[in-house]
Design a protein around this motif. Structure first.
Motif: not given
Length: 189
Positions: A79-96
């Motif tokens: 997994l990759v977890n975005a901490l604080n207010k950061n974000e990850v590019l995702s598609v339906e719960g999976s990292a894009a």
């Protein structure tokens, strides 16, 4: 004399356009913050990796694994977890997953998410191992990240590779566009 003036004019134009190109290259280097690890940072079962993308002393992303089991299967999720207010590019719960040179941006069902995003999943079932997910697993690829700081967003990427044989994943490097909301392509430095 005319030949000398024409030659001087052409050299001046060529030198000027070369200087403009040089300034453009320097400007782009100043916009992208890039880190490539000499020794990739490993993460796997019991070994998380924390990324402080802007080097301000606060971790921005965590790369880790979780193990989930049911009656006969054991699932290890990378997994990759975005901490604080950061974000990850995702598609339906999976990292894009981005290939080298692809723009890091929302597109169709690919959107920014603050939730944990699965990179790849390893499944043990009936003494067999299999891997699944959007990650190909056989080469380094890129995960889109968004760093949110002081109300501004900075887009970037993280290069990750998976060693299925040794059940370990690696963060090989990352880059962030220093310009708020600036575009960046996977692998761009």
């Amino acid at each position: 004399m005319k030949l000398l003036l024409a030659t001087a004019l052409l050299l001046s134009i060529a030198w000027g356009s070369g200087e403009e190109k040089k300034k453009e290259i320097e400007k782009s280097r100043n916009v992208i913050a890039h880190v490539a690890y000499d020794t990739p940072a490993a993460f796997g079962f019991g070994n998380s990796f924390y990324l402080d993308a802007d080097k301000d002393g606060t971790n921005d992303f965590m790369f880790t694994t979780v193990m989930v089991s049911n009656e006969a299967d054991i699932h290890t999720k990378y997994l990759v977890n975005a901490l604080n207010k950061n974000e990850v590019l995702s598609v339906e719960g999976s990292a894009a997953i981005n290939e080298d040179g692809m723009p890091v941006a929302e597109l169709g069902n690919v959107a920014w998410s603050a939730s944990a995003s699965e990179i790849i999943e390893q499944v043990y079932s009936d003494s067999r191992e299999s891997w699944s997910g959007t990650w190909s697993g056989d080469r380094a690829q890129y995960i889109g990240i968004k760093l949110v700081k002081d109300g501004k967003s900075y887009n970037g990427w993280v290069k990750v590779s998976i060693d299925q044989e040794n059940e370990t994943a690696f963060v090989e490097g990352y880059a962030i566009n220093r310009a708020p909301n600036g575009n960046i392509a996977a692998g761009q430095i």
